[in-house]
Design an enzyme around this catalytic site. Structure first.
Site, PDB file in Angstrom:
ATOM      1  N   ASP A  22     -15.301  11.202  -8.270  1.00 40.51           N
ATOM      2  CA  ASP A  22     -14.752   9.882  -8.639  1.00 40.51           C
ATOM      3  C   ASP A  22     -15.853   8.850  -8.910  1.00 40.51           C
ATOM      4  O   ASP A  22     -15.645   7.654  -8.734  1.00 40.51           O
ATOM      5  CB  ASP A  22     -13.815   9.348  -7.540  1.00 40.51           C
ATOM      6  CG  ASP A  22     -12.711  10.318  -7.198  1.00 40.51           C
ATOM      7  OD1 ASP A  22     -12.022  10.777  -8.129  1.00 40.51           O
ATOM      8  OD2 ASP A  22     -12.538  10.635  -6.014  1.00 40.51           O
TER       9      ASP A  22
ATOM     10  N   LYS B  62     -17.671   9.921 -13.885  1.00 30.52           N
ATOM     11  CA  LYS B  62     -18.249  10.913 -14.804  1.00 30.52           C
ATOM     12  C   LYS B  62     -17.543  10.911 -16.149  1.00 30.52           C
ATOM     13  O   LYS B  62     -18.167  11.094 -17.189  1.00 30.52           O
ATOM     14  CB  LYS B  62     -18.153  12.322 -14.196  1.00 30.52           C
ATOM     15  CG  LYS B  62     -18.938  12.532 -12.938  1.00 30.52           C
ATOM     16  CD  LYS B  62     -18.783  13.941 -12.420  1.00 30.52           C
ATOM     17  CE  LYS B  62     -17.353  14.297 -12.106  1.00 30.52           C
ATOM     18  NZ  LYS B  62     -16.744  13.452 -11.056  1.00 30.52           N
TER      19      LYS B  62
ATOM     20  N   GLY C   3      -9.759  14.550 -11.752  1.00 29.23           N
ATOM     21  CA  GLY C   3      -9.164  13.519 -12.596  1.00 29.23           C
ATOM     22  C   GLY C   3     -10.202  12.539 -13.075  1.00 29.23           C
ATOM     23  O   GLY C   3     -11.127  12.196 -12.335  1.00 29.23           O
ATOM     24  N   HIS C   4     -10.088  12.104 -14.310  1.00 28.95           N
ATOM     25  CA  HIS C   4     -10.976  11.064 -14.795  1.00 28.95           C
ATOM     26  C   HIS C   4     -10.214  10.138 -15.722  1.00 28.95           C
ATOM     27  O   HIS C   4      -9.302  10.547 -16.437  1.00 28.95           O
ATOM     28  CB  HIS C   4     -12.217  11.642 -15.494  1.00 28.95           C
ATOM     29  CG  HIS C   4     -11.945  12.797 -16.393  1.00 28.95           C
ATOM     30  ND1 HIS C   4     -11.986  14.111 -15.954  1.00 28.95           N
ATOM     31  CD2 HIS C   4     -11.612  12.857 -17.700  1.00 28.95           C
ATOM     32  CE1 HIS C   4     -11.693  14.928 -16.959  1.00 28.95           C
ATOM     33  NE2 HIS C   4     -11.468  14.192 -18.024  1.00 28.95           N
TER      34      HIS C   4
ATOM     35  N   GLN D 260     -15.464  16.955 -10.029  1.00 32.49           N
ATOM     36  CA  GLN D 260     -15.748  16.534  -8.659  1.00 32.49           C
ATOM     37  C   GLN D 260     -17.198  16.041  -8.530  1.00 32.49           C
ATOM     38  O   GLN D 260     -17.759  15.522  -9.477  1.00 32.49           O
ATOM     39  CB  GLN D 260     -15.451  17.668  -7.662  1.00 32.49           C
ATOM     40  CG  GLN D 260     -13.976  17.943  -7.465  1.00 32.49           C
ATOM     41  CD  GLN D 260     -13.442  19.000  -8.409  1.00 32.49           C
ATOM     42  OE1 GLN D 260     -14.157  19.891  -8.848  1.00 32.49           O
ATOM     43  NE2 GLN D 260     -12.171  18.930  -8.731  1.00 32.49           N
TER      44      GLN D 260
END
Length: 431
Positions: free
Chosen positions: A13, A16, A40-41, A222
């Site tokens: 988080d 990235k 998730g991004h 991650q």
């Protein structure tokens, strides 16, 4: 040829997705090499916030290829949902490619994720997406690959084999009903046929592009501290998140990687259980959470927050060979007064500068802090280091010096426009 790997240098988080999207403008291929839809991004672009889990950030560029590499575990149902979501937002996906060697995440992986977690005395805090069980099947050599999913007789044979094993465990150990082959085969073979046009040998594709002198950007999932080998085990993900896995998880040689960008925040955050030496539970963490909207993209859980930890960042530099640093969320520290940075740990009266593997030792470590004067100014309009307030500039430069890695970018907000270049990493990669 030139290539760059983008990885997280904390517990994930770190932003990235934004940095990958930012660097994608000069890339021809953007390839993701590990994880699944547990990652998730969020990317802010054209007034929208695009939330992605499986598909690489670079898919937002219609003239570039977005690759899901062989090191991933891919839930076809989630993938198709994400493709539909992108199309609804006016983003085409004709430029998507999926490795025929990537593992397929099946419904029983999700089921076993929940069942196994319920038996653990010490919860790991997984996302419940089935990632761990899918990687377990890969190593047990009963996994189903994309090449299998799109081949009807092969898929049938492999699914029957997997269900034979899974149903014995479900009925004998968990006292559950067995899973039905026919309905699962029908549903997932249908998914496979929709996905089939995107499936190819992505290793060949990427290597051929590098041979032609094109730019390839590798996107990790991650963060380094969630790496299965080098992170805060067992509170980690089920794959290698370090830069070395970019080669394994995408099918290239390590000699083809030119630069490694480690992304971090101006503070530290993590989702899920596990050690967190600099964690805060006070007005500072509340301020940061509100300022930076610190909630997990996949889980929605409030992120745990704490001061920046140089021990963690130096650990990430060592295990990934980080050559460049991108620092995000500097603006979230505005207005909180003095800022602390952990520069080492004290264990039984002695200072240590490496991150302990033993969690009991880690729990007994006390952070050694260096205090930096803060700033009250709104810095979201600053576009250069020179425009930052003196104390913000000093903090930024000090972090780079303490970590021992030069800064490429710094960010004072969530969008592309808030990310500013100090050094062109593509030019460095081309040298």
């Amino acid at each position: 040829m030139s290539s760059i790997v983008v990885i997280g240098s904390q517990w994930g988080d770190e932003g990235k997705g934004k940095i990958t999207d930012f660097l994608s403008s000069k890339a021809n291929i953007i390839a993701r090499f590990s994880g699944g839809d547990n990652a998730g991004h969020t990317i802010a672009t054209n007034g929208k916030h695009i939330h992605l889990s499986l598909i690489p950030s670079g898919v937002l560029y219609p003239d570039k290829l977005g690759v899901l590499g062989n090191g991933m575990v891919i839930n076809p149902k989630s993938l198709l949902h994400e493709i539909h979501y992108l199309r609804q937002n006016g983003i085409p996906v004709h430029n998507l490619r999926i490795s025929n060697r990537a593992q397929v995440l099946m419904p029983y992986h999700i089921l076993f994720d929940h069942l196994q977690e319920s038996l653990k005395g010490q919860k790991i805090g997984t996302t419940g997406k089935g990632i761990g069980p899918a990687y377990m099947d890969k190593l047990e050599r009963i996994g189903i690959r994309m090449a299998d999913l799109i081949d009807k007789p092969v898929f049938a044979q492999k699914l029957k084999q997997a269900l034979k094993i899974k149903n014995i465990i479900l009925t004998k150990v968990f006292n559950r009903k067995p899973l039905d082959f026919d309905s699962m085969f029908k549903e997932y073979y249908h998914y496979g046929q929709i996905i089939k046009p995107f499936v190819c040998d992505t290793s060949y594709l990427i290597n051929h592009a590098l041979d032609e002198g094109k730019h390839v950007l590798f996107e990790g999932a991650q963060g380094s501290m969630l790496d299965i080998d080098h992170g805060t085990y067992p509170f980690v993900t089920s794959s290698n998140t370090v830069a070395g896995n970019a080669a394994v998880g995408s099918g290239i040689g390590p000699n083809r990687i030119n630069r490694i960008v480690g992304v971090c925040k101006a503070y530290t955050s993590r989702v899920g259980d596990g050690p967190f030496p600099t964690e805060l539970h006070n007005q500072v963490s509340d301020h940061i959470r509100h300022a930076a909207h610190e909630y997990g993209v996949v889980t929605g859980r409030p992120r745990r927050l704490g001061w920046l930890d140089i021990v963690v960042l130096k650990h990430a530099v060592r295990i990934s060979g980080i050559t460049d640093l991108s620092l995000n969320c500097l603006d979230a520290l505005s207005g909180i007064g003095d800022i602390k940075v952990c520069v080492g740990y004290r264990y039984h009266g002695k200072r240590i500068d490496n991150y302990p593997a033993n969690n009991r030792v880690l729990e007994e470590c006390q952070p050694i802090y260096k205090v930096f004067p803060g700033w009250d100014e709104d810095i979201t309009c600053c576009t250069t280091v020179a425009e930052l307030p003196k104390n913000a500039r000093n903090y930024l430069e000090s972090v780079s010096k303490m970590v021992g890695v030069p800064l490429d970018t710094f960010a004072v907000g969530a969008s592309r426009d808030h990310t500013h270049i100090l050094k062109n990493v593509w030019q460095e990669a081309d040298k």
